[in-house]
Design an enzyme around this catalytic site. Sequence first.
Site, PDB file in Angstrom:
ATOM      1  CG  ASP A 151      22.078  12.434 -14.344  1.00 18.89           C
ATOM      2  OD1 ASP A 151      22.206  11.430 -15.081  1.00 18.89           O
ATOM      3  OD2 ASP A 151      21.893  12.354 -13.117  1.00 18.89           O
ATOM      4  CE1 TYR A 153      14.182  10.793 -11.214  1.00 15.58           C
ATOM      5  CE2 TYR A 153      12.182  11.214 -12.469  1.00 15.58           C
ATOM      6  CZ  TYR A 153      12.802  10.894 -11.278  1.00 15.58           C
ATOM      7  OH  TYR A 153      12.043  10.671 -10.151  1.00 15.58           O
ATOM      8  CG  HIS A 158      15.182   6.321  -9.924  1.00 12.41           C
ATOM      9  ND1 HIS A 158      15.724   6.210  -8.661  1.00 12.41           N
ATOM     10  CD2 HIS A 158      15.343   7.616 -10.286  1.00 12.41           C
ATOM     11  CE1 HIS A 158      16.207   7.391  -8.289  1.00 12.41           C
ATOM     12  NE2 HIS A 158      15.987   8.262  -9.250  1.00 12.41           N
ATOM     13  NE  ARG A 167       5.665  13.855  -7.864  1.00 13.39           N
ATOM     14  CZ  ARG A 167       6.977  13.835  -8.098  1.00 13.39           C
ATOM     15  NH1 ARG A 167       7.749  14.769  -7.613  1.00 13.39           N
ATOM     16  NH2 ARG A 167       7.504  12.861  -8.816  1.00 13.39           N
ATOM     17  CD  GLU A 223      20.343   9.631  -8.420  1.00 15.67           C
ATOM     18  OE1 GLU A 223      20.749  10.108  -9.498  1.00 15.67           O
ATOM     19  OE2 GLU A 223      19.284   9.983  -7.855  1.00 15.67           O
ATOM     20  CD  GLU A 225      22.525   8.620 -13.118  1.00 19.16           C
ATOM     21  OE1 GLU A 225      22.752   9.062 -14.274  1.00 19.16           O
ATOM     22  OE2 GLU A 225      22.094   9.319 -12.182  1.00 19.16           O
ATOM     23  CG  ASP A 257      23.675  12.078 -10.061  1.00 24.94           C
ATOM     24  OD1 ASP A 257      24.414  12.988  -9.637  1.00 24.94           O
ATOM     25  OD2 ASP A 257      22.461  12.224 -10.279  1.00 24.94           O
ATOM     26  NE  ARG A 261      18.710  10.288  -3.281  1.00 22.20           N
ATOM     27  CZ  ARG A 261      18.786  10.241  -4.607  1.00 22.20           C
ATOM     28  NH1 ARG A 261      18.447  11.287  -5.336  1.00 22.20           N
ATOM     29  NH2 ARG A 261      19.187   9.154  -5.205  1.00 22.20           N
ATOM     30  CD  GLN A 264      17.669  15.033  -5.425  1.00 22.92           C
ATOM     31  OE1 GLN A 264      18.361  14.215  -4.830  1.00 22.92           O
ATOM     32  NE2 GLN A 264      16.874  14.701  -6.423  1.00 22.92           N
ATOM     33  CE  LYS A 277      20.239  14.214  -8.141  1.00 29.85           C
ATOM     34  NZ  LYS A 277      20.296  12.743  -8.217  1.00 29.85           N
ATOM     35  CB  THR A 281      29.220  13.118 -11.309  1.00 32.24           C
ATOM     36  OG1 THR A 281      28.199  14.042 -10.908  1.00 32.24           O
ATOM     37  CG2 THR A 281      28.613  12.027 -12.165  1.00 32.24           C
ATOM     38  CB  THR A 383      18.613   6.308 -10.628  1.00 31.18           C
ATOM     39  OG1 THR A 383      19.172   7.490 -10.086  1.00 31.18           O
ATOM     40  CG2 THR A 383      18.828   5.152  -9.671  1.00 31.18           C
ATOM     41  CD  GLU A 397      15.093   3.817  -6.517  1.00 37.30           C
ATOM     42  OE1 GLU A 397      14.427   2.936  -7.076  1.00 37.30           O
ATOM     43  OE2 GLU A 397      16.065   4.367  -7.061  1.00 37.30           O
TER      44      GLU A 397
HETATM   45 CA    CA Z   1      20.916  11.036 -11.473  1.00 46.88          CA
END
Ligand code: CA
Length: 453
Positions: A151, A153, A158, A167, A223, A225, A257, A261, A264, A277, A281, A383, A397
């Site tokens: 997978d 990113y 995203h 962060r 997610e 995707e 996906d 959270r 994760q 994760k 899926t 995502t 999000e």
């Molecule tokens: Ca993903």
Amino acid sequence: MTTLPAFAALDPTHDPAAKSWLASANGHADFPIQNLPLAVFRRAGSAEAWRGGVAVGDQIVDCAALAGLGTLVGGAMLSADALAAVRLASQPTLNALMAAGAPARRALRHGLFAALHSSAGAAVQNALQRCLVPQAQAQYALPSQIGDYTDFYTSIHHARNVGRVVRPDNPLTPNFQWLPIAYHGRASSVVVSGTAFRRPMGQAMAPGEAQPAYGACKRLDYELELGFWVAGRNAMGEPIALAQAEDHLFGVCLLNDWSARDHQFWEMAPLGPFLGKNFCTSVSPWIITPEALAPFRRPFVRPADEPQPLAYLDHASNRTAGAIDIQLSVAIGTEQHRQRGLAASEVSRTTFAHQYWTPAQMIAQHTVGGCNLNAGDLIGSGTISGPAPTEAGAIVELSRGGQQDVLLSATGEVRRFLQDGDEVVLQGWCQAPGAARIGLGQCCGIVLPATAP
Ligand code: CA
């Protein structure tokens, strides 16, 4: 004049005026004869063998039945190459057809397009009629035996949106604009659309707590995707150059996906996603081929004030037509939606054309160190979120890390993360001037309550 790469070349199978003798194909939102996607199916509730099929209108062309017509009828309808591809597609998985690569896939497309076209003769129509199964009677399986799942990113929107949650002062990691980031996922828990799954148990560290707690996921997310099915293979130690990377793209599906959270974000430092994760899926059953997507290719453009791809991630064909404009939406349905007979409430809408890296760049990056890909492997895009807040591809999000309600418009309910009984419905489609609209269908999954071991 710019010469388009082979994967963006148009031919008579893209003619928007082309019609089929099968009435339901004409003007079908997802599956007109310009699309012809592949899946593995059988009649629901039956013990029939799984086999490949091709969607057209509200029907499926049963590749096993077509192969069974024999050389006399089949040979009159299809070229030898197309008939050979139909035989590969009649197996319980599409791995053999995926291994055969673009020539077999194109022969199948051109053969079926001609046989389904309104100009096909009565004998061809009669023979093909006997090979049709209504989609309403079908159930689907995974299209391949997936050896490996990776997978990526690759949405900068995203990455910034999620990065702000984790962060706040430095949302984008320094590597993001230089390489397509990915992790190796878990192939065993990839399921076909419509499969329910249990909310995962696991370990999470709540803010302000001194130690982590074990329990059911409290921040369950989806997610949005795309999935890329791998064609052909490369030997270990032999990277796939960007210029050849599209030869290894068999087709595209929708992919969800599902993400825990809370689990994760606690576990992924310093090594990356694991239990957050690997519990489920989901993929949509239909594989949309690069040939069907040709009219929707777009240039890959990197803004001049941003880092330009290093040479091994740059090629004229990728710049000319590396991106794909696939429209995407996410909807959430609840128990209340189902009780009241309401369609799931749409919560976001975006396009894959915003993605920071292309499928070809993902394949080139995956293999640049010598990693071997095999036919039937699955690659996730990461995502897909667009620049506007309403284009976010995950609820973390939309809810700003669980701080804001997300409205489900049909019922007036709100969500910050997914609840038990919630169903997430991904949809995809392509539209462009001078092209017939095609669709990817749906990818659905429903959340069941957790069971503690
Ligand atoms: Ca993903």
